[in-house]
Scaffold this motif. Sequence first.
Motif, PDB file in Angstrom:
ATOM      1  N   ASP A 123       0.838  -1.196   0.000  1.00 12.92           N
ATOM      2  CA  ASP A 123       0.000   0.000   0.000  1.00 12.92           C
ATOM      3  C   ASP A 123       0.876   1.249   0.000  1.00 12.92           C
ATOM      4  O   ASP A 123       0.426   2.343   0.249  1.00 12.92           O
ATOM      5  N   ALA A 124       2.162   1.062  -0.270  1.00 12.67           N
ATOM      6  CA  ALA A 124       3.073   2.204  -0.406  1.00 12.67           C
ATOM      7  C   ALA A 124       3.714   2.115  -1.781  1.00 12.67           C
ATOM      8  O   ALA A 124       3.775   1.045  -2.389  1.00 12.67           O
ATOM      9  N   ALA A 125       4.193   3.241  -2.283  1.00 15.96           N
ATOM     10  CA  ALA A 125       4.715   3.257  -3.646  1.00 15.96           C
ATOM     11  C   ALA A 125       5.934   2.363  -3.789  1.00 15.96           C
ATOM     12  O   ALA A 125       6.138   1.745  -4.829  1.00 15.96           O
ATOM     13  N   GLY A 126       6.750   2.263  -2.740  1.00 19.14           N
ATOM     14  CA  GLY A 126       7.899   1.387  -2.868  1.00 19.14           C
ATOM     15  C   GLY A 126       8.850   1.512  -1.705  1.00 19.14           C
ATOM     16  O   GLY A 126       8.999   2.576  -1.128  1.00 19.14           O
ATOM     17  N   ALA A 127       9.492   0.394  -1.396  1.00 25.95           N
ATOM     18  CA  ALA A 127      10.460   0.378  -0.304  1.00 25.95           C
ATOM     19  C   ALA A 127      11.861   0.462  -0.875  1.00 25.95           C
ATOM     20  O   ALA A 127      12.145  -0.117  -1.924  1.00 25.95           O
ATOM     21  N   GLU A 128      12.741   1.188  -0.204  1.00 27.68           N
ATOM     22  CA  GLU A 128      14.120   1.322  -0.671  1.00 27.68           C
ATOM     23  C   GLU A 128      15.088   1.188   0.495  1.00 27.68           C
ATOM     24  O   GLU A 128      14.837   1.713   1.579  1.00 27.68           O
ATOM     25  N   TRP A 129      16.194   0.500   0.247  1.00 33.01           N
ATOM     26  CA  TRP A 129      17.299   0.479   1.206  1.00 33.01           C
ATOM     27  C   TRP A 129      18.230   1.639   0.889  1.00 33.01           C
ATOM     28  O   TRP A 129      18.738   1.742  -0.227  1.00 33.01           O
ATOM     29  N   LEU A 130      18.479   2.481   1.888  1.00 33.65           N
ATOM     30  CA  LEU A 130      19.292   3.675   1.672  1.00 33.65           C
ATOM     31  C   LEU A 130      20.483   3.665   2.623  1.00 33.65           C
ATOM     32  O   LEU A 130      20.380   3.212   3.769  1.00 33.65           O
ATOM     33  N   ASN A 131      21.607   4.181   2.131  1.00 26.30           N
ATOM     34  CA  ASN A 131      22.782   4.295   2.993  1.00 26.30           C
ATOM     35  C   ASN A 131      22.480   5.171   4.193  1.00 26.30           C
ATOM     36  O   ASN A 131      21.771   6.167   4.081  1.00 26.30           O
ATOM     37  N   PHE A 132      23.036   4.785   5.324  1.00 24.21           N
ATOM     38  CA  PHE A 132      22.774   5.520   6.558  1.00 24.21           C
ATOM     39  C   PHE A 132      24.095   5.911   7.199  1.00 24.21           C
ATOM     40  O   PHE A 132      24.977   5.080   7.375  1.00 24.21           O
ATOM     41  N   SER A 133      24.213   7.206   7.551  1.00 26.41           N
ATOM     42  CA  SER A 133      25.382   7.594   8.338  1.00 26.41           C
ATOM     43  C   SER A 133      25.004   8.651   9.357  1.00 26.41           C
ATOM     44  O   SER A 133      24.134   9.483   9.116  1.00 26.41           O
ATOM     45  N   TYR A 134      25.685   8.597  10.495  1.00 30.87           N
ATOM     46  CA  TYR A 134      25.383   9.465  11.634  1.00 30.87           C
ATOM     47  C   TYR A 134      26.650  10.172  12.077  1.00 30.87           C
ATOM     48  O   TYR A 134      27.709   9.554  12.164  1.00 30.87           O
ATOM     49  N   GLU A 135      26.524  11.461  12.353  1.00 32.17           N
ATOM     50  CA  GLU A 135      27.639  12.212  12.934  1.00 32.17           C
ATOM     51  C   GLU A 135      27.111  13.136  14.007  1.00 32.17           C
ATOM     52  O   GLU A 135      25.989  13.627  13.910  1.00 32.17           O
ATOM     53  N   SER A 136      27.950  13.404  15.007  1.00 28.94           N
ATOM     54  CA  SER A 136      27.550  14.380  16.023  1.00 28.94           C
ATOM     55  C   SER A 136      28.741  15.232  16.394  1.00 28.94           C
ATOM     56  O   SER A 136      29.885  14.769  16.362  1.00 28.94           O
ATOM     57  N   GLU A 137      28.448  16.477  16.700  1.00 27.48           N
ATOM     58  CA  GLU A 137      29.508  17.385  17.132  1.00 27.48           C
ATOM     59  C   GLU A 137      28.894  18.368  18.106  1.00 27.48           C
ATOM     60  O   GLU A 137      28.081  19.212  17.726  1.00 27.48           O
ATOM     61  N   GLY A 138      29.253  18.216  19.369  1.00 29.92           N
ATOM     62  CA  GLY A 138      28.626  19.049  20.387  1.00 29.92           C
ATOM     63  C   GLY A 138      27.147  18.723  20.487  1.00 29.92           C
ATOM     64  O   GLY A 138      26.770  17.557  20.586  1.00 29.92           O
ATOM     65  N   ILE A 208      28.670   1.685  13.238  1.00 31.82           N
ATOM     66  CA  ILE A 208      27.569   1.986  14.145  1.00 31.82           C
ATOM     67  C   ILE A 208      28.076   2.715  15.385  1.00 31.82           C
ATOM     68  O   ILE A 208      27.502   3.706  15.819  1.00 31.82           O
ATOM     69  N   LEU A 209      29.172   2.237  15.942  1.00 30.06           N
ATOM     70  CA  LEU A 209      29.671   2.831  17.176  1.00 30.06           C
ATOM     71  C   LEU A 209      30.515   4.079  16.942  1.00 30.06           C
ATOM     72  O   LEU A 209      30.750   4.854  17.872  1.00 30.06           O
ATOM     73  N   GLY A 210      30.990   4.265  15.703  1.00 30.14           N
ATOM     74  CA  GLY A 210      31.833   5.418  15.449  1.00 30.14           C
ATOM     75  C   GLY A 210      33.212   5.277  16.051  1.00 30.14           C
ATOM     76  O   GLY A 210      33.855   6.264  16.389  1.00 30.14           O
ATOM     77  N   THR A 211      33.693   4.049  16.176  1.00 34.20           N
ATOM     78  CA  THR A 211      35.032   3.802  16.726  1.00 34.20           C
ATOM     79  C   THR A 211      35.907   3.192  15.644  1.00 34.20           C
ATOM     80  O   THR A 211      35.440   2.854  14.565  1.00 34.20           O
ATOM     81  N   HIS A 212      37.198   3.045  15.951  1.00 32.40           N
ATOM     82  CA  HIS A 212      38.052   2.288  15.056  1.00 32.40           C
ATOM     83  C   HIS A 212      39.209   1.679  15.833  1.00 32.40           C
ATOM     84  O   HIS A 212      39.811   2.315  16.679  1.00 32.40           O
ATOM     85  N   THR A 213      39.487   0.434  15.509  1.00 33.70           N
ATOM     86  CA  THR A 213      40.648  -0.230  16.105  1.00 33.70           C
ATOM     87  C   THR A 213      41.252  -1.149  15.061  1.00 33.70           C
ATOM     88  O   THR A 213      40.712  -1.305  13.962  1.00 33.70           O
ATOM     89  N   SER A 214      42.373  -1.734  15.387  1.00 34.61           N
ATOM     90  CA  SER A 214      43.044  -2.609  14.413  1.00 34.61           C
ATOM     91  C   SER A 214      42.299  -3.932  14.296  1.00 34.61           C
ATOM     92  O   SER A 214      41.637  -4.364  15.243  1.00 34.61           O
ATOM     93  N   PRO A 215      42.411  -4.596  13.147  1.00 34.14           N
ATOM     94  CA  PRO A 215      41.773  -5.910  12.990  1.00 34.14           C
ATOM     95  C   PRO A 215      42.250  -6.898  14.058  1.00 34.14           C
ATOM     96  O   PRO A 215      41.455  -7.716  14.536  1.00 34.14           O
ATOM     97  N   GLN A 216      43.521  -6.819  14.439  1.00 37.22           N
ATOM     98  CA  GLN A 216      44.030  -7.755  15.444  1.00 37.22           C
ATOM     99  C   GLN A 216      43.330  -7.579  16.778  1.00 37.22           C
ATOM    100  O   GLN A 216      42.904  -8.544  17.409  1.00 37.22           O
ATOM    101  N   ASN A 217      43.220  -6.339  17.224  1.00 39.46           N
ATOM    102  CA  ASN A 217      42.598  -6.108  18.527  1.00 39.46           C
ATOM    103  C   ASN A 217      41.094  -6.315  18.480  1.00 39.46           C
ATOM    104  O   ASN A 217      40.494  -6.741  19.471  1.00 39.46           O
ATOM    105  N   PHE A 218      40.479  -6.020  17.343  1.00 40.57           N
ATOM    106  CA  PHE A 218      39.052  -6.293  17.225  1.00 40.57           C
ATOM    107  C   PHE A 218      38.806  -7.783  17.394  1.00 40.57           C
ATOM    108  O   PHE A 218      37.878  -8.203  18.095  1.00 40.57           O
ATOM    109  N   ARG A 219      39.648  -8.576  16.789  1.00 44.11           N
ATOM    110  CA  ARG A 219      39.530 -10.025  16.924  1.00 44.11           C
ATOM    111  C   ARG A 219      39.569 -10.443  18.385  1.00 44.11           C
ATOM    112  O   ARG A 219      38.738 -11.217  18.866  1.00 44.11           O
TER     113      ARG A 219
END
Lengths: 254, 254
Positions: A123-138, A208-219
């Motif tokens: 009952d809607a014209a169409g569903a779409e998957w859209l890229n999502f990104s979030y940023e915050s500053e103050g 999602i979390l907005g973090t970054h670490t090395s592949p080794q430590n993530f493991r």
Amino acid sequence: MYTIEAFDRPSVAADAVVFGIDTAPPESKYSLAQRTLKILLIRRGEEPFKGQYSLPGGFLRKGETIEQTAVRELREESGVQEPKLIPLKVYSAVDRDPRGWIISAAFLALTRTVLLSTDAQSDAAGAEWLNFSYESEGSSETITVGDTVTLHYENGTAQPSDLAFDHAQIIRDAFLRLRDEVLHHDLIFDLMPEKFAVSDLQQPYESILGTHTSPQNFRKKILPKLTETGEYDKTAAHRASMLYMRKREEDQNR
Amino acid sequence: MYTIEAFDRPSVAADAVVFGIDTAPPESKYSLAQRTLKILLIRRGEEPFKGQYSLPGGFLRKGETIEQTAVRELREESGVQEPKLIPLKVYSAVDRDPRGWIISAAFLALTRTVLLSTDAQSDAAGAEWLNFSYESEGSSETITVGDTVTLHYENGTAQPSDLAFDHAQIIRDAFLRLRDEVLHHDLIFDLMPEKFAVSDLQQPYESILGTHTSPQNFRKKILPKLTETGEYDKTAAHRASMLYMRKREEDQNR
DNA sequence: GCAAAAGTGTTTGCCTTACACCCATGA
DNA sequence: TCATGGGTGTAAGGCAAACACTTTTGC
């Protein structure tokens, strides 16, 4: 004595903020696949807000729970099956819907696959998957959806946007809850297929979390929550990666 | 084309699970005051479930938000003022209320004082603050309320109890959310008065989380979240304790 | 002085971070 | 062989638990 007729009753809707992880093919046989966070929106085919994006959702029917409403509407409008639902809150501002007194129970919904049903009885014209990104500053936050829609927030409150109803606000609240649940309750696994490589987790987790670490430590951080399957993903042009499953709760402390 | 008359509409209620910290006088001039977690329940004065305990709550009226419903009913039924409200979920099982099709938006509500208004213009027989305790062992959970009511849960689902409606289930869901919010988002401060000693925090904090540590280490863990006021509590028969306030978010990382 | 709590410092062990290193595979 | 990611080990720094110790106050 209470009588059920003594009070006016609102129409009740369920709206779902559906997130999923999309897998794009790697740029070369060497590099990793690109995994990005997507949100499911509906291009509205009817007034009000015709032509604008809105959340998938619909009205509560007699004889069903509000969760069943959300699941039914998701299937009808987008073909999304068996979503993980997390209740968010009830949006009930008196002027939130120009059609009248309509309150909405909003859900955070996660799916393991971003495929869309093509023959959705919609009952809607169409569903779409859209890229999502979030940023915050103050005290300012920005959410970008697809290539064209940008949402602004000040002190947690949505500024006027191109989205229908109060859905810009709902989307922000849902994403913050998603971030919180991924951080504290390992909700990331509800966005993944049953079996996956460690490296499949890292891109979605960190975007999602907005973090970054090395592949080794993530493991090392994530391994205690995983169980080996013994299977391997041999498709890439480098050492095959072991596929893991989420470790059952009871086995975490062994 | 949508018309608002096309769908049946349920009655919509708001129910609040109100927690507060009660302060009992110390046993001697030497020892600390006893601080215990309490829950606010209503002894129902009308059918259905007349004479049984239920959550404070009432029906959504036209022109108000569901949060306003919760605040209004709390004031009317118990005199609780300015509660901190956290939306939990919508309870909408079709048979949850014998009066008919009634769904309820449940809130976790916190108050800084457990005093009851005496002249509440109430539509309930009476509000009572009852001792609250929670235990879990494996897949079984037990909540004890006051001296007489014991609630049992298996795999997260409420077993039949003396409480009205599905309120035993709502109470469990609310407490688990409380525990989670205290652990991850310092919600404990919404149960405290503005100024307090470090030792005032520990009993409530640990009874909610089910943990225990030494006063020394508790101090070190909590101090980064506090600001000194320079005032002292000199009432006890030992060294006076400094009163602290919650540190503002922006100052946490200094 | 003694009991009780307020508050400080020190040690130990764990957990995270940074990073060096080896392994496996296909082009 | 080389590029790329899979996977392991290790050393340094930060945080939390355990506990010894000093301070303050009323009785």
